[in-house]
Design a protein around this motif. Structure first.
Motif, PDB file in Angstrom:
ATOM      1  N   TYR A  35      43.821  39.468  43.411  1.00  0.00           N
ATOM      2  CA  TYR A  35      44.715  39.577  42.376  1.00  0.00           C
ATOM      3  C   TYR A  35      44.482  41.012  41.684  1.00  0.00           C
ATOM      4  O   TYR A  35      43.497  41.744  42.069  1.00  0.00           O
ATOM      5  N   GLN A  37      44.890  42.663  37.802  1.00  0.00           N
ATOM      6  CA  GLN A  37      45.274  42.270  36.455  1.00  0.00           C
ATOM      7  C   GLN A  37      45.157  43.789  35.655  1.00  0.00           C
ATOM      8  O   GLN A  37      44.457  44.343  35.750  1.00  0.00           O
ATOM      9  N   GLY A  40      46.490  43.214  29.006  1.00  0.00           N
ATOM     10  CA  GLY A  40      47.243  42.218  28.271  1.00  0.00           C
ATOM     11  C   GLY A  40      48.053  41.184  29.118  1.00  0.00           C
ATOM     12  O   GLY A  40      49.081  40.384  28.592  1.00  0.00           O
ATOM     13  N   GLU A  41      47.719  41.132  30.262  1.00  0.00           N
ATOM     14  CA  GLU A  41      48.289  40.436  31.217  1.00  0.00           C
ATOM     15  C   GLU A  41      47.453  39.529  32.070  1.00  0.00           C
ATOM     16  O   GLU A  41      46.232  39.895  32.232  1.00  0.00           O
ATOM     17  N   GLY A  42      47.949  38.380  32.563  1.00  0.00           N
ATOM     18  CA  GLY A  42      47.321  37.778  33.571  1.00  0.00           C
ATOM     19  C   GLY A  42      47.234  37.993  35.082  1.00  0.00           C
ATOM     20  O   GLY A  42      47.775  39.096  35.419  1.00  0.00           O
ATOM     21  N   PRO A  43      46.272  37.718  35.870  1.00  0.00           N
ATOM     22  CA  PRO A  43      46.253  38.168  37.197  1.00  0.00           C
ATOM     23  C   PRO A  43      47.235  37.720  37.887  1.00  0.00           C
ATOM     24  O   PRO A  43      47.937  36.858  37.927  1.00  0.00           O
ATOM     25  N   LEU A  45      48.786  37.689  41.772  1.00  0.00           N
ATOM     26  CA  LEU A  45      48.395  37.563  43.312  1.00  0.00           C
ATOM     27  C   LEU A  45      48.884  38.658  44.015  1.00  0.00           C
ATOM     28  O   LEU A  45      50.187  38.850  44.150  1.00  0.00           O
ATOM     29  N   LEU A  86      42.744  46.016  37.290  1.00  0.00           N
ATOM     30  CA  LEU A  86      41.268  45.207  37.407  1.00  0.00           C
ATOM     31  C   LEU A  86      41.559  44.318  38.692  1.00  0.00           C
ATOM     32  O   LEU A  86      42.800  43.567  38.466  1.00  0.00           O
ATOM     33  N   LEU A  88      40.670  41.658  41.314  1.00  0.00           N
ATOM     34  CA  LEU A  88      39.782  40.486  41.331  1.00  0.00           C
ATOM     35  C   LEU A  88      39.992  39.683  42.872  1.00  0.00           C
ATOM     36  O   LEU A  88      41.039  39.632  43.351  1.00  0.00           O
ATOM     37  N   PHE A 101      36.460  32.966  40.801  1.00  0.00           N
ATOM     38  CA  PHE A 101      36.637  34.451  40.901  1.00  0.00           C
ATOM     39  C   PHE A 101      35.618  35.243  40.694  1.00  0.00           C
ATOM     40  O   PHE A 101      34.416  34.729  40.400  1.00  0.00           O
ATOM     41  N   LYS A 103      33.947  38.882  39.378  1.00  0.00           N
ATOM     42  CA  LYS A 103      34.012  39.559  38.167  1.00  0.00           C
ATOM     43  C   LYS A 103      35.094  40.908  38.026  1.00  0.00           C
ATOM     44  O   LYS A 103      35.593  41.125  37.087  1.00  0.00           O
TER      45      LYS A 103
ATOM     46  N   GLU B  42      33.020  36.418  34.748  1.00  0.00           N
ATOM     47  CA  GLU B  42      34.006  36.128  35.751  1.00  0.00           C
ATOM     48  C   GLU B  42      35.179  34.987  34.771  1.00  0.00           C
ATOM     49  O   GLU B  42      34.568  34.208  33.999  1.00  0.00           O
ATOM     50  N   PHE B  91      43.151  31.720  29.960  1.00  0.00           N
ATOM     51  CA  PHE B  91      44.278  31.845  30.730  1.00  0.00           C
ATOM     52  C   PHE B  91      44.665  30.458  30.976  1.00  0.00           C
ATOM     53  O   PHE B  91      44.052  29.549  31.403  1.00  0.00           O
ATOM     54  N   GLY B 112      49.572  33.071  33.341  1.00  0.00           N
ATOM     55  CA  GLY B 112      50.213  33.539  31.965  1.00  0.00           C
ATOM     56  C   GLY B 112      49.362  34.825  31.591  1.00  0.00           C
ATOM     57  O   GLY B 112      48.379  35.226  32.040  1.00  0.00           O
ATOM     58  N   PRO B 113      49.754  35.315  30.296  1.00  0.00           N
ATOM     59  CA  PRO B 113      48.998  36.779  29.741  1.00  0.00           C
ATOM     60  C   PRO B 113      47.783  36.423  29.191  1.00  0.00           C
ATOM     61  O   PRO B 113      47.067  37.256  28.803  1.00  0.00           O
TER      62      PRO B 113
END
Lengths: 111, 120
Positions: A35, A37, A40-43, A45, A86, A88, A101, A103, B42, B91, B112-113
């Motif tokens: 992933y 990242q 301010g956002e999520g991971p 894929l 980042l 992951l 996950f 780190k 993590e 998350f 999501g963010p």
């Protein structure tokens, strides 16, 4: 619980350079996901690798799964500032749908 | 198509207070997951819903955390009372239900963010 070790933890390079980041485990992965990242956002894929020795390419990114399925690498060719983020690795744990996950490797590509 | 949304994006509360986080999954996704990243650690799994049912809540830290998904649509995660160690980014992710024979490895989770929770 399977532990995923990622290295290096931080990486700062100049635009145009190549780099490789790693994800390792003492246990065999059923599959391995990478992933990215951004702040301010999520991971998000990037790729899933399943078969030992598998190589997948996504533009300038090359993902490799170790023959023994205990390690994986992500190689970026000619890195660009837009690659900053980042990175992951993650793997489903024990036949369940929950992801374990690492780190992460924080990559900074300087213009 | 809208992605996974989370509310609020940030929350700052004092120790002992209550906070409720909300997650709206992608429409049609029956699987909903909660994860948490504590600073320096993590991302860790908290729990997994299939529709309104808790499939796996093995990652929930303690009974101060309560997750619900009434009606199988959006989910809430309530922390009551909040402690300092609850600070982190929470998350939410969602995915489709896997078809029979579909490998687990291809069940993509969409994240999501996150909600950044700070407990003072």
């Amino acid at each position: 619980t399977q532990l995923l070790e990622q290295s290096p933890q931080f990486l700062s390079i100049q635009e145009g350079e190549n780099l490789t980041v790693y994800c390792n485990s003492s246990s065999v992965f059923s599959s391995l996901q990478w992933y990215r990242q951004e702040p301010g956002e999520g991971p998000v894929l990037l790729v899933t690798v399943v078969t030992g020795g598998e190589v997948k390419k996504l533009k300038r990114l090359t993902f490799q799964f170790g023959d023994a399925r205990k390690d994986s690498s992500l190689h970026i060719t000619a890195a660009q500032p837009g690659d900053t983020g980042l990175y992951l690795c993650a793997s489903p744990q024990g036949g369940s749908e929950k992801l374990v996950f690492g780190k992460g490797t924080k990559l900074t590509v300087n213009p | 198509e809208a992605g996974v949304t989370q509310f609020p994006s940030h929350s700052v509360i004092e120790k002992g207070q209550t906070v409720t986080l909300r997650c709206d999954p992608i429409s049609g996704h029956d699987n909903l997951y909660w994860y948490r990243r504590v600073m320096g650690k993590e991302i860790k799994f908290l729990l997994h819903f299939v529709k309104e049912s808790k499939q796996d809540e093995s990652g929930m830290p303690n009974n101060r955390f309560l997750a619900e998904r009434t009606g199988g649509t959006y989910s809430t995660l309530k922390v009551q009372p909040a402690e300092l160690e609850d600070s982190g980014v929470y998350f939410c992710a969602s995915s489709q239900v896997r078809s029979s024979g579909w490998p687990l490895s291809y069940n993509e989770q969409f994240f999501g963010p996150g909600t950044r929770l700070t407990v003072l």
